[in-house]
Scaffold this motif. Structure first.
Motif, short mmCIF file in Angstrom:
data_model
loop_
_atom_site.label_atom_id
_atom_site.label_comp_id
_atom_site.label_asym_id
_atom_site.label_seq_id
_atom_site.Cartn_x
_atom_site.Cartn_y
_atom_site.Cartn_z
N PRO A 157 0.79 -1.24 0.00
CA PRO A 157 0.00 0.00 0.00
C PRO A 157 0.82 1.28 0.00
CG PRO A 157 -0.10 -1.07 2.14
CD PRO A 157 0.56 -2.04 1.21
N TRP A 158 2.03 1.24 0.54
CA TRP A 158 2.83 2.48 0.54
C TRP A 158 3.12 2.90 -0.90
CZ3 TRP A 158 7.18 4.86 -1.13
CH2 TRP A 158 7.59 6.00 -0.44
N HIS A 159 3.60 1.97 -1.71
CA HIS A 159 3.95 2.30 -3.10
C HIS A 159 2.70 2.61 -3.92
CE1 HIS A 159 8.14 1.24 -2.50
NE2 HIS A 159 7.76 0.14 -1.90
N SER A 160 1.65 1.83 -3.73
CA SER A 160 0.44 2.04 -4.52
C SER A 160 -0.21 3.38 -4.18
CB SER A 160 -0.55 0.89 -4.27
OG SER A 160 -0.01 -0.32 -4.77
N SER A 161 -0.24 3.71 -2.90
CA SER A 161 -0.87 4.97 -2.50
C SER A 161 -0.09 6.18 -3.01
CB SER A 161 -1.01 5.04 -0.98
OG SER A 161 0.26 5.00 -0.34
N ILE A 162 1.22 6.04 -3.12
CA ILE A 162 2.04 7.12 -3.69
C ILE A 162 1.64 7.37 -5.15
CG2 ILE A 162 4.35 7.59 -4.59
CD1 ILE A 162 4.22 8.47 -1.82
N ASN A 163 1.41 6.28 -5.89
CA ASN A 163 0.99 6.43 -7.28
C ASN A 163 -0.35 7.15 -7.39
OD1 ASN A 163 2.81 4.95 -9.38
ND2 ASN A 163 2.79 3.57 -7.64
N VAL A 164 -1.29 6.77 -6.53
CA VAL A 164 -2.59 7.43 -6.54
C VAL A 164 -2.44 8.89 -6.11
CG1 VAL A 164 -4.90 7.45 -5.52
CG2 VAL A 164 -3.82 5.27 -6.12
N LEU A 165 -1.63 9.12 -5.10
CA LEU A 165 -1.41 10.49 -4.61
C LEU A 165 -0.92 11.40 -5.73
CD1 LEU A 165 -1.05 12.52 -2.20
CD2 LEU A 165 1.29 11.65 -2.03
N HIS A 166 0.08 10.94 -6.47
CA HIS A 166 0.66 11.78 -7.52
C HIS A 166 -0.32 12.04 -8.66
CE1 HIS A 166 5.02 10.57 -6.25
NE2 HIS A 166 4.47 11.43 -5.43
N MET A 194 -0.66 2.32 7.42
CA MET A 194 -0.84 3.67 7.95
C MET A 194 -0.38 4.71 6.94
SD MET A 194 1.17 6.36 9.20
CE MET A 194 2.69 5.46 9.45
N ALA A 195 0.79 4.47 6.31
CA ALA A 195 1.31 5.42 5.33
C ALA A 195 0.37 5.54 4.13
CB ALA A 195 2.70 5.00 4.87
N GLY A 196 -0.22 4.41 3.74
CA GLY A 196 -1.18 4.46 2.65
C GLY A 196 -2.35 5.37 2.98
N PHE A 204 -3.76 9.75 1.62
CA PHE A 204 -5.09 10.12 1.13
C PHE A 204 -5.74 11.22 1.97
CE2 PHE A 204 -5.07 5.43 -0.17
CZ PHE A 204 -4.44 5.72 -1.37
N LEU A 205 -5.12 11.65 3.04
CA LEU A 205 -5.73 12.68 3.88
C LEU A 205 -6.08 13.95 3.10
CD1 LEU A 205 -3.61 12.49 7.18
CD2 LEU A 205 -5.69 11.24 6.58
N GLY A 246 12.10 10.36 10.87
CA GLY A 246 11.91 10.22 9.43
C GLY A 246 10.47 10.46 9.02
N PHE A 247 10.20 10.13 7.76
CA PHE A 247 8.88 10.39 7.21
C PHE A 247 7.81 9.50 7.82
CE2 PHE A 247 11.44 12.51 4.02
CZ PHE A 247 10.68 13.64 3.76
N GLY A 248 8.18 8.32 8.31
CA GLY A 248 7.19 7.47 8.97
C GLY A 248 6.60 8.15 10.19
N THR A 249 7.46 8.74 11.01
CA THR A 249 6.99 9.47 12.19
C THR A 249 6.16 10.68 11.77
OG1 THR A 249 8.90 8.76 13.48
CG2 THR A 249 7.73 10.71 14.26
N MET A 250 6.60 11.36 10.74
CA MET A 250 5.84 12.51 10.22
C MET A 250 4.44 12.09 9.80
SD MET A 250 6.60 14.74 6.79
CE MET A 250 5.67 13.55 5.80
N ASP A 251 4.34 10.95 9.10
CA ASP A 251 3.03 10.45 8.66
C ASP A 251 2.13 10.17 9.86
OD1 ASP A 251 4.26 10.54 6.21
OD2 ASP A 251 4.21 8.39 5.84
N MET A 252 2.69 9.53 10.88
CA MET A 252 1.91 9.19 12.07
C MET A 252 1.36 10.44 12.75
SD MET A 252 4.55 6.26 13.42
CE MET A 252 3.73 5.82 14.96
#
Length: 203
Positions: free
Chosen positions: A40-49, A89-91, A95-96, A125-131
């Motif tokens: 989901p991390w990689h797939s959600s990035i594609n949708v995000l962009h 969670m990152a996925g 989408f927020l 890192g970015f994981g903490t930022m996402d949380m």
């Protein structure tokens, strides 16, 4: 990022983006269906962009896209089944902006917030930022209380205290965003300065 800033200011770009002409709801639906949601991390990035420019532009309600997208949401509020919960969670984090811009209710938001609170914090890192972003989003919408998040944000503060200032630009960007989220949680500059003034040690 520029489009997100304009969206927050309720402004539109002065000229249309030529590449956006072929990105419509049908395109986004098919893209979402074609992606592998076990990652989901990689797939959600594609949708995000792909989706950010058109959704933040505010053309239509994209109900069918959201319906398809939510078909891949897990019971814990993240995205994708049978995957690492950090990736789920990152996925969800990616989408927020869609739900904020479209004024839609984010499904299973309380479950997502509680998933975040159960995850370990790994550095600055970015994981903490996402949380942090997920919890702030959930707090704004009443899905979880500030008191329930206090321990998490205190732990992030302690992690930041222990970590040296990142040297790489990529890591420094996450660090600065984490500081911004800590400030947002604190509420205002006075509260921030009283809470953790030494964290703001950027040159």
């Amino acid at each position: 990022m520029a489009l997100r800033a304009l969206n927050m200011l309720e402004l539109q770009p002065p000229k249309p983006f030529a590449f956006m002409e072929r990105v419509d709801e049908n395109f986004l639906v098919q893209l979402t269906l074609d992606l592998d949601w076990t990652t989901p991390w990689h797939s959600s990035i594609n949708v995000l962009h792909a989706a950010t420019p058109v959704i933040l532009r505010g053309d239509g309600d994209f109900s069918r896209f959201f319906q398809v997208l939510e078909g891949y949401q897990a019971e814990n509020g993240g995205w994708g089944e049978h995957s690492d919960p950090h990736h789920q969670m990152a996925g969800a984090f990616h989408f927020l902006p869609f739900y904020r811009a479209a004024g839609r209710v984010f499904p299973r938001l309380e479950a997502l917030a509680r998933l975040v609170l159960a995850l370990p914090i790994h550095g600055v890192g970015f994981g903490t930022m996402d949380m942090m972003a997920v919890l702030l989003f959930a707090m704004e919408r009443g899905a979880i209380t500030r008191d329930e998040c206090e321990r998490f944000f205190r732990e992030v503060e302690n992690v930041v205290r222990r970590c040296p200032l990142p040297e790489k630009r990529h890591d420094l960007l996450a660090y600065v965003q984490i500081l911004a989220y800590l400030s947002r949680y604190a509420g205002d500059k006075a509260a921030r300065d009283a809470w953790a003034p030494e964290l703001w040690r950027l040159p």
